[in-house]
Design a protein around this motif. Structure first.
Motif, PDB file in Angstrom:
ATOM      1  N   ILE A 217       0.862  -1.184   0.000  1.00 36.00           N
ATOM      2  CA  ILE A 217       0.000   0.000   0.000  1.00 36.00           C
ATOM      3  C   ILE A 217       0.899   1.234   0.000  1.00 36.00           C
ATOM      4  CG2 ILE A 217      -1.752   1.319   1.236  1.00 36.00           C
ATOM      5  CD1 ILE A 217      -2.854  -1.239   2.333  1.00 36.00           C
ATOM      6  N   GLN A 218       0.733   2.060  -1.031  1.00 35.84           N
ATOM      7  CA  GLN A 218       1.529   3.274  -1.160  1.00 35.84           C
ATOM      8  C   GLN A 218       0.610   4.496  -1.092  1.00 35.84           C
ATOM      9  OE1 GLN A 218       3.909   3.436  -4.691  1.00 35.84           O
ATOM     10  NE2 GLN A 218       5.072   5.230  -4.040  1.00 35.84           N
ATOM     11  N   ASN A 219       1.029   5.468  -0.338  1.00 34.76           N
ATOM     12  CA  ASN A 219       0.245   6.699  -0.175  1.00 34.76           C
ATOM     13  C   ASN A 219       0.929   7.835  -0.928  1.00 34.76           C
ATOM     14  OD1 ASN A 219      -1.366   8.809   0.624  1.00 34.76           O
ATOM     15  ND2 ASN A 219      -0.761   8.765   2.781  1.00 34.76           N
ATOM     16  N   GLY A 262       3.691   9.932   0.647  1.00 37.59           N
ATOM     17  CA  GLY A 262       4.987   9.602   0.054  1.00 37.59           C
ATOM     18  C   GLY A 262       5.604   8.324   0.583  1.00 37.59           C
ATOM     19  N   LYS A 263       4.938   7.648   1.516  1.00 35.42           N
ATOM     20  CA  LYS A 263       5.470   6.412   2.094  1.00 35.42           C
ATOM     21  C   LYS A 263       4.620   5.222   1.667  1.00 35.42           C
ATOM     22  CE  LYS A 263       8.601   8.671   4.408  1.00 35.42           C
ATOM     23  NZ  LYS A 263      10.052   8.525   4.124  1.00 35.42           N
ATOM     24  N   LYS A 264       5.133   4.006   1.949  1.00 33.08           N
ATOM     25  CA  LYS A 264       4.397   2.795   1.644  1.00 33.08           C
ATOM     26  C   LYS A 264       4.664   1.741   2.715  1.00 33.08           C
ATOM     27  CE  LYS A 264       7.949   0.980  -1.517  1.00 33.08           C
ATOM     28  NZ  LYS A 264       8.213   0.506  -2.910  1.00 33.08           N
ATOM     29  N   ALA A 265       3.773   0.752   2.760  1.00 28.48           N
ATOM     30  CA  ALA A 265       3.908  -0.344   3.726  1.00 28.48           C
ATOM     31  C   ALA A 265       3.678  -1.662   2.993  1.00 28.48           C
ATOM     32  CB  ALA A 265       2.900  -0.181   4.858  1.00 28.48           C
ATOM     33  N   THR A 266       4.374  -2.704   3.452  1.00 21.57           N
ATOM     34  CA  THR A 266       4.307  -4.013   2.798  1.00 21.57           C
ATOM     35  C   THR A 266       4.009  -5.094   3.830  1.00 21.57           C
ATOM     36  OG1 THR A 266       5.933  -3.303   1.144  1.00 21.57           O
ATOM     37  CG2 THR A 266       5.543  -5.678   1.378  1.00 21.57           C
TER      38      THR A 266
END
Length: 299
Positions: A217-219, A262-266
């Motif tokens: 998920i990328q914001n 500008g960040k993402k989580a995996t």
């Protein structure tokens, strides 16, 4: 004979006075009394009500009150102007001003009603949109991404791309495709990979095959996204059998906290799939404000 008569004299009665009787000089019916008082009440009332109505009309929420006061002021002003023409009133300027203010109040009432109803309609649409959730637009992998970056300014190509994006909203995504939402939250699901659960894994059925799926998920928006509400489920095979999630030390964690702009989580999800299943349908729901997106993955 004496010059003066010896007959006694009597005092004469006073001459009667007339007080306003018919034909007299006093005031009264048919007389010549003072001028009748001017009937200026309607004009004054029209001015007051028209002024209050005009001020009330500046507040859209009170459009109904402005309309009522404006109508009354207009009627009183026109009636008072009729009295002025008949010589019964002397405040012509006041009556005309009251009538004009009444008309202004009516106009402001209509404008306020339109603005209020429009605002309410937009509010209902926003509420409905938030309750129904945002729809995602399909974005392909590397090939489609390269096309997006190639902005030659061709209007025809831009129109084709917009139509393609619109039609892709209801499409099932494939491995590597991304679901892009209106707030620039992007969800990507990878192709399933073989996975060997640990001996103490929970959720894995003996005889099934395990597959590992990576969800990113990328914001890219301007507001942080709360990822704690992300829900990921899977169905396997042509019958759509629920694929149980496997929990061990390597897989089975959940999205936590917020994802800043500008960040993402995996997160890696492992699923227990029937041995004869040839496809895996993964559904990701970011939260209640975003519609769920599905990926059709080949095993």
């Amino acid at each position: 004979m004496s010059q003066f008569s010896n007959q006694p004299t009597y005092p004469q009665a006073p001459e009667p006075q007339h007080y306003g009787g018919q034909g007299g000089h006093g005031g009264g019916h048919g007389g010549h009394g003072g001028p009748r008082a001017a009937r200026n009440g309607l004009g004054t009332a029209a001015l007051i009500l028209g002024l209050i109505g005009a001020l009330t009309g500046l507040i859209p929420l009170l459009f109904w009150l402005a309309g009522i006061l404006g109508l009354i002021a207009l009627i009183l002003g026109l009636t008072g102007n009729g009295r002025v023409k008949r010589g019964e009133a002397t405040n012509k300027g006041v009556t005309l001003t009251g009538a004009v203010l009444g008309l202004v109040s009516l106009i402001l009432s209509v404008v306020g009603a339109v603005l209020l109803f429009k605002a309410v309609d937009e509010g209902i649409k926003e509420i409905d949109k938030s309750l129904s959730g945002q729809e995602a637009t399909k974005k392909g992998g590397t090939a489609d991404g390269a096309k997006d970056k190639d902005t030659s300014g061709d209007k025809a190509a831009s129109g084709d791309k917009a139509a393609k994006d619109k039609d892709a909203k209801d499409e099932i995504l494939s491995a590597g495709d991304s679901a892009v939402y209106d707030d620039k939250v992007t969800v990507t699901v990878s192709a399933p990979a073989r996975y060997t659960p640990s001996p103490y894994a929970a959720g894995h059925t003996k005889g099934n095959k395990a597959r590992l799926v990576t969800v990113v998920i990328q914001n890219t928006g301007t507001k942080k996204f709360d990822a704690s509400g992300v829900l990921t489920t899977a169905l396997a095979g042509k019958d759509g059998t629920t694929a149980e999630q496997i929990f061990d030390e390597k897989a089975g964690t959940m999205f936590q906290g917020s994802i800043l702009p500008g960040k993402k989580a995996t997160v890696k999800y492992a699923f227990s799939v029937p041995a004869d299943a040839k496809n895996l349908t993964v559904e990701v729901t970011p939260d209640i404000e975003h519609e769920a997106s599905q990926w059709e993955l080949k095993l």
